[in-house]
Design a protein around this motif. Sequence first.
Motif, PDB file in Angstrom:
ATOM      1  N   TYR A  33      40.918  17.516 -78.732  1.00  0.00           N
ATOM      2  CA  TYR A  33      41.701  17.365 -79.952  1.00  0.00           C
ATOM      3  C   TYR A  33      40.845  17.106 -81.169  1.00  0.00           C
ATOM      4  CZ  TYR A  33      41.698  12.313 -78.735  1.00  0.00           C
ATOM      5  OH  TYR A  33      41.356  11.037 -78.399  1.00  0.00           O
ATOM      6  N   ALA A  65      40.894  19.520 -84.361  1.00  0.00           N
ATOM      7  CA  ALA A  65      41.003  19.042 -85.746  1.00  0.00           C
ATOM      8  C   ALA A  65      39.916  19.675 -86.609  1.00  0.00           C
ATOM      9  CB  ALA A  65      40.907  17.518 -85.795  1.00  0.00           C
ATOM     10  N   TYR A  87      37.053  12.952 -92.297  1.00  0.00           N
ATOM     11  CA  TYR A  87      38.483  12.913 -92.016  1.00  0.00           C
ATOM     12  C   TYR A  87      38.714  12.903 -90.505  1.00  0.00           C
ATOM     13  CZ  TYR A  87      43.419  14.241 -92.036  1.00  0.00           C
ATOM     14  OH  TYR A  87      44.763  14.270 -91.820  1.00  0.00           O
ATOM     15  N   ARG A 134      40.521   9.724 -89.160  1.00  0.00           N
ATOM     16  CA  ARG A 134      41.948   9.967 -89.000  1.00  0.00           C
ATOM     17  C   ARG A 134      42.292  10.496 -87.609  1.00  0.00           C
ATOM     18  NH1 ARG A 134      45.662   8.053 -91.981  1.00  0.00           N
ATOM     19  NH2 ARG A 134      46.752   9.962 -92.531  1.00  0.00           N
ATOM     20  N   HIS A 135      41.297  10.944 -86.859  1.00  0.00           N
ATOM     21  CA  HIS A 135      41.602  11.448 -85.517  1.00  0.00           C
ATOM     22  C   HIS A 135      40.878  10.675 -84.413  1.00  0.00           C
ATOM     23  CE1 HIS A 135      44.177  14.955 -86.077  1.00  0.00           C
ATOM     24  NE2 HIS A 135      43.546  15.155 -87.213  1.00  0.00           N
ATOM     25  N   ALA A 136      39.598  10.400 -84.625  1.00  0.00           N
ATOM     26  CA  ALA A 136      38.804   9.847 -83.519  1.00  0.00           C
ATOM     27  C   ALA A 136      38.839   8.325 -83.466  1.00  0.00           C
ATOM     28  CB  ALA A 136      37.362  10.340 -83.629  1.00  0.00           C
ATOM     29  N   ARG A 186      41.098   5.803 -84.082  1.00  0.00           N
ATOM     30  CA  ARG A 186      42.184   5.036 -83.465  1.00  0.00           C
ATOM     31  C   ARG A 186      42.149   5.106 -81.937  1.00  0.00           C
ATOM     32  NH1 ARG A 186      48.121   4.504 -84.340  1.00  0.00           N
ATOM     33  NH2 ARG A 186      48.301   6.670 -84.940  1.00  0.00           N
ATOM     34  N   PRO A 187      42.075   6.320 -81.356  1.00  0.00           N
ATOM     35  CA  PRO A 187      42.024   6.336 -79.885  1.00  0.00           C
ATOM     36  C   PRO A 187      40.748   5.718 -79.323  1.00  0.00           C
ATOM     37  CG  PRO A 187      42.039   8.576 -80.789  1.00  0.00           C
ATOM     38  CD  PRO A 187      42.193   7.656 -81.944  1.00  0.00           C
ATOM     39  N   ARG A 189      45.419  18.334 -74.125  1.00  0.00           N
ATOM     40  CA  ARG A 189      44.196  17.699 -74.604  1.00  0.00           C
ATOM     41  C   ARG A 189      43.813  18.128 -76.008  1.00  0.00           C
ATOM     42  NH1 ARG A 189      39.748  18.325 -70.193  1.00  0.00           N
ATOM     43  NH2 ARG A 189      38.652  17.290 -71.872  1.00  0.00           N
ATOM     44  N   ASN A 208      46.160  15.532 -80.602  1.00  0.00           N
ATOM     45  CA  ASN A 208      45.760  14.126 -80.611  1.00  0.00           C
ATOM     46  C   ASN A 208      46.927  13.250 -80.129  1.00  0.00           C
ATOM     47  OD1 ASN A 208      44.914  11.511 -81.261  1.00  0.00           O
ATOM     48  ND2 ASN A 208      43.734  12.224 -83.004  1.00  0.00           N
TER      49      ASN A 208
END
Lengths: 336, 331
Positions: free
Chosen positions: A212, A216, A225, A229-231, A233-234, B101, B104
């Motif tokens: 993911y 992105a 970004y 914004r994607h990596a 938080r998880p 996958r 997100n």
Amino acid sequence: MWSDILRRGGYALLVILLVTIGVQALMALAPGSVAEVILGEAATPEAVAAMNAELGFDRPFFVQYFDWLFSALQGDLGTSPITHIPVTEAIMQRLPVTLELAVLALSIALLVAIPLAVLSATFPNSGLDRGINAVTSAFLSIPAFVAGPVLVFFFAVTMKTLPALGWTPIEEGLGPNLRGAILPALAVALTEIAAFHRVLRADLIGTLREDYVAAARAKGMTGTYVLFRHAFRPSSFSLLTISGLSLARLIGGTIIVEALFVLPGIGQLISSSIIQRDVVTVQGVVAFIAVGFVVINMLVDVGYGAIDPRVRRGPRARKAPVAAKARTTQGKAVSA
Amino acid sequence: MTAELLEVTDLHAYIGSPKGVVRAVDGVSFDLRRGEALGVVGESGSGKSVMARAIMGLMPARSDRTGEILFKGRDLLGLSRKELQEIWGPQIAMVFQDPGRSLNPVVRIERQLTEGMRRHLGISRSEANTRALDLLKEVGVPDPEQRLRAYPHELSGGMRQRVMIAVALACEPDLLIADEPTTALDVTIQRQVLDLLRRVQTERGMSLMLISHDLHVVAGRTDRTAVMYAGRLAEIGESHEVFEDPRHRYTSALLGATPSIEHARHAPLNVISGSLPSPTDPPPGCRFAPRCAAASEACDSAQPAMLGVGVDHAVACLNPTNMREGELVGR
């Protein structure tokens, strides 16, 4: 939802009961008694026994415990037989110091560790990453009782910019208060920085390899970004977990650092009470710390849900971060 | 405006590994025309996915690409990250293998679908949301308003891949690269998703590169088909020609190894004996020679060039099957 709250509440109550019974037992097993401390070494055994009977310490173990428990449930943690100060009052006097120290140390550690981890993960195994790793590893191996004097030597003795010891309450001005708090907070934060950096770096590197993240990027989103914004938080589960543990531990007082900088915090209260066999104060403080621990753990659990929507429902909540790592899905997705 | 949207010439993509340099793509050349669907087939490890990522520019660390990838006349290999970020989305988009996958898990569908549009098309949040709803309807997602607020785990696999296709279409790309888009899906869902891809491709006049290890996925849904073997092209041509009149023995073997409904019951499947050559140290000659029944000494010494065998059909073989009189002309 309600069953979940009940289950967690019951679990919390059990933890607090076990901890307080354990402390009562430890204090009962330890040699010496309050009366010996009050009356001094010259006291006759008869006088000591009479004093202990007067204070109620001759009653059976569980009678003493439940007597304490019922008062505690009504908000009365008793009064110290040594200082004659109510335990609740003693805690409330010390709490602002310890709380400020804990929050400040945690903030410093996070503010330093997060950017470092982001840099490390963006350029893994580069010279920069290795350099950061080396420095944080050095921090990790410096105990607070070494870091404290070194910091005092630099900032207080040589540069004379910060006070070497003592505490200025926040009511006397934020500036002087922070000047007094910054060195002890730094001494505590150093070790935390290394742990936070390692954990976040490893998780970020793992996340940046996920599809993911590639997806992105394939949308033409910029590197910054995608990272934030994607990596991010998880990747922050482990960081949240150990931050919670650190905070809980720091609320319990950092005995060494408080002693080193002469700070009137919880750690100092508990160490002096133990030396004085002040059973009542020790029991009260430990109960208070146990409650703090349980509350912080609950907040961390809520935090997992804020990070990952897959955690938000169901009694399997506590397992969720692991499940998220294992790339399994829960809930509705099973029927997909 | 030329007919070719993408011209790949002598593309090599090497990836560093503990066992040595993996020559995942090793000298591949082909064209992709505007509005055309090109299928890329080959078994696992043939380099299809790496080729897709090499064209896209999404290569892993410690990898290297050489050759030329002309997209609308510009060489993608010479572009900076910044220039590529302007191309990814509005010019080239990608659908990944596993929608479980590639979405997100902690971000709502809404943002995953609209962030690209807002960046590239410069539209407001409400405009982007309206467009997102239209796209979800177009790819056949029921209840789009609700799905927009959902997280990926609340959708089924098929729905997720539809969402991924909507994400890829969001900025109206000229080229869509779909890397094994149905491999992770249930068989019943696969067909729907493939038909959807073909439909949006023809409706928009978009070019599509459909990568699959499954010949049936590519057959009937693409204009042309390229067959890859061990990092090189074995054969490329119009899809019906490649499937009905294969000239490379690997293509024939691959077709023969596919079970069909006419296959005799309980009869053993046809298999291709041997295995893929080492990706770090491939044989000097034709890569298929060690497994080829018709291999000669010449096959072992030199890599065969692409030979034109009919209209728009080329094969990398010194001795193609089914040769007809006067057909052998160098390409």
